[in-house]
Every structure is written in structure tokens, then in C-alpha cells.
Design an enzyme around this catalytic site. Structure first.
Site: not given
Length: 525
Positions: A77, A125, A248, A310-311
Site C-alpha cells: 500500500c 484512503k 523459490h 495500488d497493487h
């Protein structure tokens, strides 16, 4: 006296009319910017293949431009939003984690627009300023190089609430949306200068999980039957997972600290994904209310509308939820734009990222670009190829926060995605994916295409000296933890034992404390 007043009133009326309607009126375009939290960019513009009905986003795609390859500059965020508000990459602003963002007085695009004569109105936000988020979140980020792997999140859980008529679940977001819609309907038409309306939403970010204790995180995927009706369950897929032996090592750490290494039934995974899509549908409805209000205001023809996130959200892809990863579900975000002279139904495949928002706003405002911005305006991409300005053929993203035990750097160029960790391939193996051939990112080409690894790693190092940045972050983490420990004094041992990892911590409190001290005693050069 009456004649003088009438003359004066007449002059003032004439002055107001010529200022408001005549050549002195500022005719620059308005901006509506809606940003949500955690929307997977791959959900947008799917047409008949859509897993969830998003009518308002579909409307924007049909009547505007869909940027199909846009990425967050840091998949969490505050660092992501710091890049968006500053127009600078994470290593430039040193916005390392959810606690470390921009200073409060930073000259963001909002400040710049106001200097250029815009009125700005912000609801919801923002989350780009240092000092927010939970104590546990920041301590987990600082201690990510400690030699332990403790579950920091609650187990991802689907929760169904309400009934087939329950359409408002995220009440805080709806309150912000109501305020923004009211301003558009009743205040925007009164403005005598161009304006920007910002609306920041929490959805479709997972909800808090109080069972994790006082420092609870958010691992609850919650929706209602009303929104589930918008989800096409027949198109919801169960993501493929690599066996633990082939994961990984950084991915395994992330999966373990996100409480995702235990068994999940097929039904659990399906519900988590379906409920997440239901949360996306509720987000789309908020966007729809804003679009309706803009249309009712009479300002739509002179207003650019942006929608982004944002993502993304992994939603159990790669045996993870949340973000904090360079996989597509986490790093690839939506961006749709409508407005004056924006071509309808256009898809842009050029690589773009959130640092491009600042220069785009300056372009709309006819303002000069502040020196040193890392982004490039998106507006030239609306035109034909022959009219475009040169722009990078790559995007850069990086991550330095919690749930990942090494700094992570992603370079996307063409169909290739290269991911480096820590000090580079000599410390831990890189990842290399060809997204055209392997959209699920299950086949790491790094070992078999060493030539491409060397080439892309060289290109990445020319963009950012990432081994040096990694060491800067390590020093920041250690110094920040030492200051926090000193501030707590005698309360330190009790405090560290009761963060979000408390269930795993209590299995070996003495051993975990010794590992923390061992980490602190290692000097970062």
C-alpha cells in the site's frame, strides 16, 4: 445614490459574467481519480471471458482507453502510493515499507495542481505518508532478515455475510463514495476553476482478522450473496501450485509467513477466489455511483476519469494471498481512462506504471513537469504511433517490506519479466518468466537462459544500483528496530512476543529472541 448602486451592481455583474463565461475563464479539464486497493489488473477488459461482472469498468473500457500493461512500482500500500503521489521510484523516496512513506509536507501532484490553480477535493484512503499501519507490520518488515520463519498473518478465510439484498458491506468505503458523489453533484458545478476529485477505496483489500490478536492483519475475504451473483463460478479457476521442493526460497518464506503452507481444500480455495471477485464487484458499484454523479453534474464532457489500484491480490495464486510479490496477480494493476478526446475502446499495450500518473496530471493541467520525475505522461499513448513521444520500453518495481525476506526488484521489458533478489543472482537465484508463453509464471527460465539473466540484470543495475539499495534497506531496518527496542525498555520482550506472529513465537520464545539478537549483532557495512 440608488443610481450609483445600480451602476456598480451592473459593472460587477458584467465583470463576473466576462470572468466566468468569457475568455478569462479557465477551460482546463477536470480530473476524477478513483483508486482502489488490491485489484488484480488482469480482471479488466476480459469481455465474455470475465470471471466477474464489472459493468462500470466495462463501460469505461468501451468508452475510453484500457492500459493493459500497467504495474505498481512497489506491491504494497504505502510504498506504491508514495510512488504514485510523488512520481518517483521507491529507492528515490526511500519509501521502504508501510511505515516509511513520504513526509507530510512532500510536494505531491496535489500540491502542484493547487499551485497551478486547481481546486482539489480528497475523500477516502490516501496512505502515502510515513507513520501509519500497525506496530506489528513495521516490526515484521524490519526483522525480515532474522533467521526465523514465523506466520505473520491469519489463515486466509472466506466469510459470507448478509443476504441476497445486502449490497453495502464495506461501509467506510461507501461513506467516502457518498461524500465524493455528493460533491460531484452539488459542488463541482459551482467551481470557477478546474478541479480534481480523488476517491481512495479500501476494497477489494481483505478485511481484518481480529482473531490474530491486537495487531491483527487482514486475511478475511468477505462478501454477500448479492455480490456473489455477479461472479461467474464456472470461470473461477483453481491456480496451479508448485510443490514445496520446487518453490523459490523467497516464495516459500512468503507463503509460510502468510500462513499458507498448510493444506487447503479445493472448496476453500474456490470460495476465497469467488469472494474476492465479489469484493471486486462491490468496488465496481462504487465507481458506478461516482460516474452517475459526474454525469448528473453536467461536468462529464470536460472531465477525465481514471480508475486504478495500488497493487493486485494473489488470491491463492502461487500458494499466497495478499500482495508483496512480483507475480502478475500482485504487481499488475488496472488503469482505465475516459474523458475529452479520449478514443473509445482503445487498448494500450505499452508498458506503464503508477509513477506515470504525476506527469499525466501535469499534462492535463498544461503545467510544466517538475524536474526529476521518473514517470512519463500517458496522454501521448492515446494518439497514433506516429505522434507518440519516446518513452521507456521497461517498467521497474521493487519491494522491501514484510512477508518477503529479501529486497526484490522486477524489470519487465517486452514479454520478459526478470526478478532479482537481495544482492543479486550470486546470493540467491533470480526468476525469469516469458509472460507470452507462461502467463501463470510457473516455469522459471533463469537457469536455462543464463544469457538473458546476464543481459537483463545488467539493464536492471543501470536503472538502479540494487545491491547498494539492499544494503541501505538492511541498515534502515536494523537502526529502526534498535530505536524501537530502546524506546520500549523493559516492555520489549513482552511486546515482541505478542505481535501478529505470537502463535509461532510462543513455540520457542527463547530461541526466537536469540535469533533476533544474532541478527542485531551482525554489522551492516
Amino acid at each position: 445614490m440608488r443610481m450609483k448602486l445600480d451602476c456598480s451592481a451592473g459593472f460587477l455583474l458584467f465583470w463576473w459574467f466576462t470572468s466566468a463565461v468569457g475568455g478569462a475563464r479557465d477551460d482546463r479539464k477536470n480530473i476524477v481519480f478513483v483508486i482502489c486497493d488490491s485489484m488484480d489488473g488482469r480482471l479488466i477488459g476480459r469481455g465474455q471471458d470475465s470471471v466477474v461482472d464489472l459493468p462500470n469498468l466495462n463501460y469505461m473500457v468501451q468508452n475510453g482507453v484500457n492500459f493493459r500493461n500497467i504495474y505498481t512500482n512497489s506491491p504494497i500500500c504505502c510504498p506504491s502510493r508514495s510512488a504514485l503521489w510523488s512520481g518517483l521510484h521507491t529507492h528515490v523516496t526511500q519509501s521502504w515499507n508501510n511505515y516509511k512513506g513520504l513526509p507530510k509536507n512532500y510536494p505531491t501532484w496535489q500540491v502542484r495542481l493547487e499551485q497551478q490553480g486547481y481546486h482539489t477535493q480528497v475523500y477516502g484512503k490516501t496512505d502515502y505518508v510515513s507513520g501509519d499501519h500497525s506496530e506489528s507490520n513495521r516490526v515484521e518488515a524490519w526483522t525480515r532478515n532474522v533467521n526465523f520463519t514465523l506466520a505473520q498473518e491469519g489463515r486466509p478465510t472466506p466469510v459470507l455475510v448478509g443476504s441476497s439484498s445486502t449490497d453495502r458491506i464495506q461501509l467506510k468505503d461507501w461513506a467516502s463514495t457518498d461524500l465524493a458523489s455528493h460533491w460531484l453533484r452539488y459542488e463541482a458545478p459551482k467551481q470557477q476553476k478546474p478541479w480534481l476529485l480523488y476517491l481512495g477505496l479500501n476494497l477489494p483489500h481483505p478485511y481484518p482478522t481480529p482473531s490474530m490478536g491486537k495487531n491483527f492483519g487482514g486475511s478475511t475475504f468477505m462478501t454477500s450473496p448479492y455480490w456473489l451473483k455477479k461472479v461467474n463460478s464456472s470461470k473461477v479457476t483453481i491456480p496451479k501450485w508448485l510443490p514445496f521442493s520446487r518453490m523459490h526460497p523467497v516464495d516459500y518464506y512468503s507463503s509460510a509467513t502468510k500462513n499458507c503452507t498448510s493444506d487447503f481444500t479445493r472448496d476453500e480455495i474456490m470460495k476465497i477466489r469467488e469472494y474476492y471477485y465479489g469484493m471486486c464487484a462491490e468496488t465496481d458499484a462504487m465507481l458506478g455511483q461516482v460516474l452517475d454523479a459526474l454525469k448528473a453534474s453536467g461536468q462529464a464532457d470536460s472531465t477525465y476519469v481514471f480508475f486504478t489500484s495500488d497493487h493486485g491480490e494473489l488470491a491463492m495464486e502461487h500458494r499466497q494471498f495478499y500482495k508483496m510479490s512480483m507475480y502478475e496477480a500482485s504487481a499488475h494493476v488496472p488503469m482505465v481512462l475516459t474523458g475529452p478526446d479520449v478514443p473509445a475502446g482503445k487498448a494500450v499495450d505499452d508498458l506503464t506504471s503508477l509513477v506515470d500518473v504525476f506527469p499525466t496530471f501535469m499534462d492535463i493541467a498544461n503545467a510544466s513537469q517538475p524536474p526529476g520525475l521518473n514517470g512519463t505522461s500517458l496522454l501521448p499513448l492515446l494518439r497514433n504511433n506516429s505522434d507518440r513521444v519516446d518513452r521507456p520500453d521497461w517498467v521497474l518495481s521493487q519491494y522491501h517490506g514484510c512477508n518477503v525476506n529479501m529486497s526484490t526488484y522486477m524489470l519487465r521489458t517486452g514479454s520478459l519479466k526478470y526478478v532479482a533478489f537481495g544482492d543479486g543472482p550470486n546470493q540467491v537465484s533470480s526468476q525469469l518468466f516469458d509472460l507470452d508463453k507462461d502467463p501463470d509464471e510457473l516455469h522459471n527460465l533463469a537457469k536455462e537462459r543464463r544469457d538473458l539473466v546476464l543481459q537483463l540484470d545488467d539493464k536492471l543495475r543501470k536503472l538502479v544500483d540494487y545491491p547498494t539499495v539492499t544494503r541501505e534497506v538492511q541498515k534502515y531496518n536494523r537502526d529502526s528496530f534498535m530505536a524501537w527496542k530502546a524506546k520500549l525498555g523493559s516492555r520489549y520482550k513482552d511486546e515482541i512476543a505478542n505481535l501478529r506472529w505470537w502463535k509461532d513465537w510462543q513455540k520457542d520464545p527463547q530461541g526466537n529472541q536469540e535469533k533476533v539478537e544474532e541478527w542485531l549483532n551482525n554489522v551492516v557495512s
